[in-house]
Design a protein around this motif. Structure first.
Motif, PDB file in Angstrom:
ATOM      1  N   GLY A   1       9.422  -6.726  -9.264  1.00 42.14           N
ATOM      2  CA  GLY A   1       9.938  -6.752  -7.901  1.00 42.14           C
ATOM      3  C   GLY A   1      10.125  -5.329  -7.399  1.00 42.14           C
ATOM      4  O   GLY A   1       9.356  -4.423  -7.732  1.00 42.14           O
TER       5      GLY A   1
ATOM      6  N   GLY B   1      11.348  -1.631  -7.071  1.00 39.48           N
ATOM      7  CA  GLY B   1      11.865  -0.587  -7.940  1.00 39.48           C
ATOM      8  C   GLY B   1      11.035  -0.324  -9.175  1.00 39.48           C
ATOM      9  O   GLY B   1      10.133  -1.093  -9.521  1.00 39.48           O
TER      10      GLY B   1
ATOM     11  N   ASN C   1      -2.106  -6.553  -0.714  1.00 39.45           N
ATOM     12  CA  ASN C   1      -1.346  -7.353   0.250  1.00 39.45           C
ATOM     13  C   ASN C   1      -0.872  -6.452   1.377  1.00 39.45           C
ATOM     14  O   ASN C   1      -0.053  -5.565   1.140  1.00 39.45           O
TER      15      ASN C   1
ATOM     16  N   GLY D   1       4.204  -6.010  -3.785  1.00 39.46           N
ATOM     17  CA  GLY D   1       4.207  -4.832  -2.924  1.00 39.46           C
ATOM     18  C   GLY D   1       4.642  -5.104  -1.506  1.00 39.46           C
ATOM     19  O   GLY D   1       4.714  -4.199  -0.682  1.00 39.46           O
TER      20      GLY D   1
ATOM     21  N   SER E   1       6.597  -4.201 -15.681  1.00 40.98           N
ATOM     22  CA  SER E   1       5.524  -3.455 -15.023  1.00 40.98           C
ATOM     23  C   SER E   1       6.021  -2.069 -14.645  1.00 40.98           C
ATOM     24  O   SER E   1       7.087  -1.914 -14.056  1.00 40.98           O
TER      25      SER E   1
ATOM     26  N   PHE F   1       0.385   2.498  -1.211  1.00 45.88           N
ATOM     27  CA  PHE F   1       0.001   1.141  -0.791  1.00 45.88           C
ATOM     28  C   PHE F   1       1.168   0.169  -0.895  1.00 45.88           C
ATOM     29  O   PHE F   1       0.997  -1.025  -0.679  1.00 45.88           O
TER      30      PHE F   1
ATOM     31  N   SER G   1       0.690  -0.193 -13.850  1.00 49.11           N
ATOM     32  CA  SER G   1       0.086  -0.111 -12.524  1.00 49.11           C
ATOM     33  C   SER G   1      -0.900   1.051 -12.518  1.00 49.11           C
ATOM     34  O   SER G   1      -0.522   2.183 -12.278  1.00 49.11           O
TER      35      SER G   1
ATOM     36  N   HIS H   1      -4.437   1.265 -10.999  1.00 44.29           N
ATOM     37  CA  HIS H   1      -4.935   1.374  -9.624  1.00 44.29           C
ATOM     38  C   HIS H   1      -6.022   2.413  -9.359  1.00 44.29           C
ATOM     39  O   HIS H   1      -6.665   2.379  -8.314  1.00 44.29           O
TER      40      HIS H   1
END
Ligand code: SAH
Ligand code: SF4
Length: 375
Positions: free
Chosen positions: A183, A185, A316, A360, A217, A136, A239, A241
């Motif tokens: 951001g 990476g 997004n 993302g 993150s 995603f 993360s 998900h």
């Protein structure tokens, strides 16, 4: 060899071999002291230079007015103090600013500043692109990958402080208060440099952003998570998900290597977790994929006993993405189940989505252009 004797190809070789000037924004105070001692300068000079760089944001040795001119010239012969170049700057209608930064080798990455009522957050990239391929995520489609260096990591923060007029550092009206490594990476695949950079950023006699105001993150690089907690003690965001290995293998493929059980065990043992210091679970809301009430209940079960916050991120979209954002009612229903179980679950309002600066969506435009050229 005289310049006349240089052919084109010689020149290329010569330029590549020229010793590069060290960018001082990538050095800790101890390292700075070492390089200055090598030049025959006393220790206190390092403290002065450090203060000019990190308290005052100075980039020109000539502005260091408590250092004698010949020493300033000596410094300028050996070192530079630079920020990454800016390829493009875009400002969203909500105040978010995104910079496409150009690094010394021509590679590009993105930095985003997000103003809020009670804080200002810079979201920095840790790599050009990402080796992981979360299905995603726009960054994951980028092929070019390299780690950002310490000065490139610190430089992103410095350039935002320049833009905001945040010097001298630490002033009570400063606009940049928080740093998130969210951001482009995977920061834990660039752990060494990220750690060095964060130690510089946290330095009390520098810009002094406390570890409580820094959040890293990760998609779940299990072996580095514990290290990050022990050595840096910054806030952790995972993360997540998905709540089953089957789905997480698909969405976050690193799960095939470090599955949910391993990940959860590691996070449970993250140093310093308490109700005052919770781990953030990031959960992207994908329509019909991971957004059912059953998913919400399974999520609560999974993180049971871990001091947690849940951050629901509406997906997004980006050009070519295969998912849809969950319907607002679905997100609300999910959030209320989580809230009823006692977890704060703010829904992350997309910021800067009109300039593709939201989570993302980051991916340098040069690569996008190349992709367009390929078709
Ligand atoms: N590589 C790290 C940090 C960068 S991504 C990581 O994966 O954690 C920052 C956050 O944005 C992660 O939670 C990531 O999963 C999320 N994200 C990626 N693509 C997204 C998208 N298209 N919409 C919403 N969130 C996304
Ligand atoms: Fe990389 Fe994070 Fe994007 Fe996954 S979500 S591809 S780890 S940047």
């Amino acid at each position: 060899m005289t310049s006349q004797a240089l052919g084109r190809s010689d020149l290329k070789g010569t330029i590549a071999e020229l010793p590069k000037l060290i960018n001082l924004t990538g050095l800790s105070l101890a390292e700075l002291t070492e390089v200055l001692i090598e030049l025959g300068l006393p220790k206190f000079r390092a403290k002065q230079v450090w203060s000019w760089i990190w308290r005052h944001g100075v980039t020109d040795f000539q502005d260091m007015n408590n250092i004698a001119k010949p020493i300033r010239e000596l410094l300028a012969k050996h070192f530079i103090i630079t920020r990454p170049a800016i390829s493009r700057r875009q400002q969203s209608s909500d105040g978010t600013i995104k910079w496409l930064i150009r690094l010394a080798d021509g590679q590009e990455a993105e930095t985003v500043y997000i103003p809020e009522d009670d804080r200002g957050t810079v979201c920095i990239s840790s790599q050009v692109g990402c080796t992981l391929t979360c299905s995603f995520c726009h960054t994951g489609t980028q092929r070019l990958v390299r780690n950002l260096t310490v000065d490139e990591l610190c430089g992103q923060i410095l350039l935002v402080m320049d833009e905001l007029g945040d010097w001298p550092a630490g002033n009570p009206t400063r606009r940049l208060t928080n740093v998130v490594l969210m951001g482009m990476g995977e920061p834990l695949f660039n752990y060494e440099y990220v750690a060095q950079a964060m130690k510089i950023v946290m330095s009390g006699d520098g810009i002094g952003i406390s570890k409580r105001r820094i959040t890293l993150s990760t998609s779940g690089i299990v072996p580095e998570i514990a290290r990050c907690g022990e050595e840096l003690g910054v806030n952790l965001a995972i993360s997540l998900h998905a709540v089953s290995d089957t789905l997480r293998n698909e969405l976050v493929p690193i799960n095939k290597k470090y599955n949910l059980e391993l990940l959860l065990d590691t996070v449970r043992n993250y140093p310093g977790l308490s109700n005052a210091r919770r781990v953030t679970w990031e959960y992207v809301m994908l329509d019909g994929i991971n957004d059912s009430p059953e998913d919400a209940k399974a999520l609560i079960k999974l993180i049971n006993g871990i001091p947690s916050k849940i951050n629901l991120i509406p997906f997004n979209p980006w050009p070519g993405s295969i998912y849809q954002t969950s319907k607002p009612e679905k997100i609300e229903a999910f959030a209320s189940i989580v809230l009823r179980a006692g977890y704060a679950s703010p829904v992350r309002t997309p910021r800067g989505s009109d300039i593709l600066a939201a989570c993302g969506q980051l991916k340098s435009d040069s690569v996008r252009l190349r992709a367009r050229e390929r078709v």
